[in-house]
Design a protein around this motif. Structure first.
Motif, mmCIF file in Angstrom:
data_model
loop_
_atom_site.group_PDB
_atom_site.id
_atom_site.type_symbol
_atom_site.label_atom_id
_atom_site.label_comp_id
_atom_site.label_asym_id
_atom_site.label_seq_id
_atom_site.Cartn_x
_atom_site.Cartn_y
_atom_site.Cartn_z
ATOM 1 N N PHE A 1 0.819 -1.206 0.000
ATOM 2 C CA PHE A 1 0.000 0.000 0.000
ATOM 3 C C PHE A 1 0.860 1.267 0.000
ATOM 4 C CE2 PHE A 1 -3.508 -2.821 1.423
ATOM 5 C CZ PHE A 1 -4.384 -2.505 0.393
ATOM 6 N N ASN A 2 2.075 1.162 0.480
ATOM 7 C CA ASN A 2 3.005 2.283 0.341
ATOM 8 C C ASN A 2 3.248 2.584 -1.137
ATOM 9 O OD1 ASN A 2 6.110 2.961 -0.171
ATOM 10 N ND2 ASN A 2 5.520 3.927 1.765
ATOM 11 N N GLU A 3 3.500 1.530 -1.926
ATOM 12 C CA GLU A 3 3.700 1.709 -3.364
ATOM 13 C C GLU A 3 2.402 2.130 -4.055
ATOM 14 O OE1 GLU A 3 6.399 1.712 -5.100
ATOM 15 O OE2 GLU A 3 7.749 1.102 -3.487
ATOM 16 N N ALA A 4 1.307 1.456 -3.712
ATOM 17 C CA ALA A 4 0.029 1.750 -4.362
ATOM 18 C C ALA A 4 -0.415 3.188 -4.104
ATOM 19 C CB ALA A 4 -1.034 0.768 -3.879
ATOM 20 N N PHE A 5 -0.187 3.669 -2.892
ATOM 21 C CA PHE A 5 -0.540 5.051 -2.560
ATOM 22 C C PHE A 5 0.238 6.024 -3.446
ATOM 23 C CE2 PHE A 5 0.101 9.022 -0.291
ATOM 24 C CZ PHE A 5 -1.158 9.315 0.196
ATOM 25 N N SER A 6 1.519 5.713 -3.674
ATOM 26 C CA SER A 6 2.354 6.613 -4.479
ATOM 27 C C SER A 6 1.902 6.649 -5.944
ATOM 28 C CB SER A 6 3.826 6.185 -4.403
ATOM 29 O OG SER A 6 4.053 4.969 -5.101
ATOM 30 N N TYR A 7 1.221 5.583 -6.398
ATOM 31 C CA TYR A 7 0.738 5.523 -7.775
ATOM 32 C C TYR A 7 -0.684 6.078 -7.924
ATOM 33 C CZ TYR A 7 4.633 2.351 -8.860
ATOM 34 O OH TYR A 7 5.879 1.802 -9.049
ATOM 35 N N ALA B 1 -3.135 9.117 -7.677
ATOM 36 C CA ALA B 1 -3.166 10.578 -7.627
ATOM 37 C C ALA B 1 -4.331 11.066 -6.770
ATOM 38 C CB ALA B 1 -3.294 11.147 -9.040
ATOM 39 N N LYS B 2 -4.246 12.297 -6.280
ATOM 40 C CA LYS B 2 -5.339 12.884 -5.516
ATOM 41 C C LYS B 2 -6.622 12.864 -6.342
ATOM 42 C CE LYS B 2 -2.895 16.001 -2.374
ATOM 43 N NZ LYS B 2 -2.733 17.413 -1.913
ATOM 44 N N GLY B 3 -7.705 12.493 -5.676
ATOM 45 C CA GLY B 3 -8.991 12.433 -6.352
ATOM 46 C C GLY B 3 -9.217 11.143 -7.113
ATOM 47 N N LYS B 4 -8.225 10.270 -7.176
ATOM 48 C CA LYS B 4 -8.335 9.007 -7.902
ATOM 49 C C LYS B 4 -8.530 7.841 -6.932
ATOM 50 C CE LYS B 4 -7.729 11.022 -11.862
ATOM 51 N NZ LYS B 4 -8.827 11.120 -12.863
ATOM 52 N N THR B 5 -8.759 6.669 -7.520
ATOM 53 C CA THR B 5 -9.024 5.471 -6.727
ATOM 54 C C THR B 5 -7.959 4.408 -6.969
ATOM 55 O OG1 THR B 5 -11.418 5.861 -6.761
ATOM 56 C CG2 THR B 5 -10.679 3.610 -6.285
ATOM 57 N N CYS B 6 -7.477 3.827 -5.889
ATOM 58 C CA CYS B 6 -6.538 2.712 -5.978
ATOM 59 C C CYS B 6 -7.331 1.450 -6.326
ATOM 60 C CB CYS B 6 -5.793 2.537 -4.654
ATOM 61 S SG CYS B 6 -4.712 1.103 -4.598
ATOM 62 N N ASP B 7 -7.046 0.881 -7.500
ATOM 63 C CA ASP B 7 -7.762 -0.314 -7.932
ATOM 64 C C ASP B 7 -6.797 -1.487 -8.084
ATOM 65 O OD1 ASP B 7 -6.376 0.240 -10.261
ATOM 66 O OD2 ASP B 7 -8.141 0.981 -11.340
ATOM 67 N N MET B 8 -7.310 -2.587 -8.611
ATOM 68 C CA MET B 8 -6.499 -3.797 -8.694
ATOM 69 C C MET B 8 -5.300 -3.630 -9.619
ATOM 70 S SD MET B 8 -6.176 -6.749 -7.361
ATOM 71 C CE MET B 8 -7.787 -7.180 -6.697
ATOM 72 N N SER B 9 -5.446 -2.874 -10.687
ATOM 73 C CA SER B 9 -4.327 -2.682 -11.606
ATOM 74 C C SER B 9 -3.177 -1.951 -10.921
ATOM 75 C CB SER B 9 -4.780 -1.911 -12.847
ATOM 76 O OG SER B 9 -5.183 -0.592 -12.516
ATOM 77 N N ILE B 10 -3.493 -1.000 -10.073
ATOM 78 C CA ILE B 10 -2.452 -0.271 -9.340
ATOM 79 C C ILE B 10 -1.753 -1.191 -8.349
ATOM 80 C CG2 ILE B 10 -2.058 1.539 -7.609
ATOM 81 C CD1 ILE B 10 -4.099 3.257 -9.047
ATOM 82 N N VAL B 11 -2.531 -2.020 -7.660
ATOM 83 C CA VAL B 11 -1.945 -2.958 -6.688
ATOM 84 C C VAL B 11 -1.056 -3.970 -7.395
ATOM 85 C CG1 VAL B 11 -2.495 -4.887 -5.160
ATOM 86 C CG2 VAL B 11 -3.636 -2.702 -4.851
ATOM 87 N N ASN B 12 -1.513 -4.514 -8.500
ATOM 88 C CA ASN B 12 -0.702 -5.479 -9.242
ATOM 89 C C ASN B 12 0.587 -4.843 -9.749
ATOM 90 O OD1 ASN B 12 -2.385 -7.706 -8.913
ATOM 91 N ND2 ASN B 12 -3.615 -7.192 -10.708
ATOM 92 N N ASP B 13 0.499 -3.609 -10.248
ATOM 93 C CA ASP B 13 1.700 -2.900 -10.688
ATOM 94 C C ASP B 13 2.649 -2.656 -9.522
ATOM 95 O OD1 ASP B 13 0.799 -2.828 -13.280
ATOM 96 O OD2 ASP B 13 0.085 -0.756 -13.201
ATOM 97 N N SER B 14 2.082 -2.369 -8.363
ATOM 98 C CA SER B 14 2.908 -2.124 -7.166
ATOM 99 C C SER B 14 3.662 -3.385 -6.765
ATOM 100 C CB SER B 14 2.024 -1.655 -6.002
ATOM 101 O OG SER B 14 1.366 -0.446 -6.316
#
Length: 380
Positions: A265-271, A273-286
């Motif tokens: 979640f440290n990596e996912a948070f960095s990916y 942006a403000k106003g956006k949503t952390c989804d599965m693609s972001i977690v997988n990339d992280s």
């Protein structure tokens, strides 16, 4: 909060506002120490022992009443290194508190006080000791304990990975330490360890010197609902959102193991942006980024593991949590050699810290390593 770029802290001390749960555990630890008891803190590596200890050290009841010290001895291999690191941890903690306390500590170490150097800028003693300066570690260690016993405030000394003393070449280290600690009134100890079976034997076996000398506190995974609420709160506080199924996926992937979830979640948070949503693609990339970043290290680790141990390591990684390692069914499923060969490999992998055993269940200690092994070697 304005100065914090990422609330999912993975290095150093975690600010209280970004510390997840552990209310029951912290209350138990603070209560035991405040009541004059020593504590055994047991959990797998990177489950949050260090974070919990420092969180409790920041509690007003502890911070105002005690000198608090912390030393990690996982990297030590003998009594001299143990003594050196214990002294160094005390020195580093006393430096910000003033020259008088530092000088008092150095003067207490009569066996090595002449080895300390002087800071050319302010004339204060500097910890310029070399390991070889400790000629008689037992004597120096006795002086360190005497200092803790006579310090101007009560002390708390936390020793992380305490089971490491059982691997030292010197005999009866536990008996020697117990002889010093058992009569101390001015210092309480937290014995933290990740090798559960060894730690339990040290403190629950009547044949061992530390038998029934401390309260035992076992640190387990944070409940999912508690962790889910924590992750959502941090994303929301920084004007971001996170899909709840993403949190559940990460929690289940790492079975609630604190550090690995925090790192993802440290990596996912960095990916995100403000106003956006952390989804599965972001977690997988992280996760992919983390594994790629560690790939060179993991290849080096594998190069140092014998060919007889690797098949078992791969099998445990594939299972996630494995039982019955010497059974015919497990050997047949993973094409392993004889039960005696597997038993030998288990012993070596445990000693090297590559696998962990809890209640006869085995897993790869580094959960990212397990994912990387499965990605590279266990793909079907």
């Amino acid at each position: 909060m304005a100065n914090v770029r990422n609330p999912f802290v993975v290095m150093g001390k975690i600010p209280a506002t970004f510390f997840c749960d552990r209310e029951v555990e912290s209350q138990k630890l603070i209560h035991a120490l405040s009541n004059g008891n020593n504590v055994v803190l047991i959990s797998p590596r990177r489950m949050g022992k260090t974070g919990l200890i420092h969180f409790c050290y920041d509690n007003e009841a502890i911070k105002n009443e005690y000198f608090t010290f912390f030393v990690d001895i996982l990297h030590t291999s003998n009594l001299k290194e143990f003594t050196y690191n214990l002294g160094r941890s005390i020195y580093k903690e006393l430096v910000p508190k003033g020259k008088r306390l530092v000088k008092g500590f150095i003067q207490a170490l009569k066996s090595i006080s002449g080895k300390f150097s002087i800071d050319s800028l302010d004339g204060s003693p500097a910890f310029g000791l070399e390991l070889g300066d400790i000629a008689n570690p037992e004597l120096t260690l006795e002086e360190i304990f005497n200092y803790l016993e006579t310090a101007s405030k009560p002390c708390i000394m936390s020793i992380d990975e305490f089971q490491q003393i059982t691997h030292y070449p010197e005999k009866n280290i536990d008996a020697m330490l117990r002889s010093h600690i058992q009569n101390m009134q001015n210092c309480r100890f937290v014995f933290a360890g990740s090798e559960r079976s060894i730690m339990q034997e040290m403190f629950t076996s009547s044949a061992k010197p530390f038998y029934q000398s401390a309260d035992i506190l076992e640190l387990k995974e944070i409940p999912f609902e508690t962790y889910r609420t924590f992750v959502i709160r941090l994303f929301n506080e920084f004007q971001r959102n996170v899909n709840q199924y993403v949190i559940e996926y990460v929690y289940n992937l790492f079975k609630g193991h604190t550090f690995y979830m925090q790192k993802v979640f440290n990596e996912a948070f960095s990916y995100t942006a403000k106003g956006k949503t952390c989804d599965m693609s972001i977690v997988n990339d992280s996760i992919e980024f983390i594994l790629n970043d560690k790939e060179t290290t993991y290849k080096e680790i594998l190069s140092g593991i014998s060919e007889k141990q690797k098949p078992l390591l791969y099998a445990i990684a594939q299972e996630g949590t494995a039982t019955g390692l010497t059974s015919m069914a497990f050997s047949k499923k993973h094409n392993l050699p004889s039960a005696s060969s597997v038993q030998s490999a288990v012993k070596q992998l445990l000693m090297q810290g590559y696998i962990t055993e809890i209640h006869q269940e085995y897993s790869v200690t580094d959960k990212f390593f397990a994912l990387w092994i499965n990605r590279i070697y266990n793909e079907k």
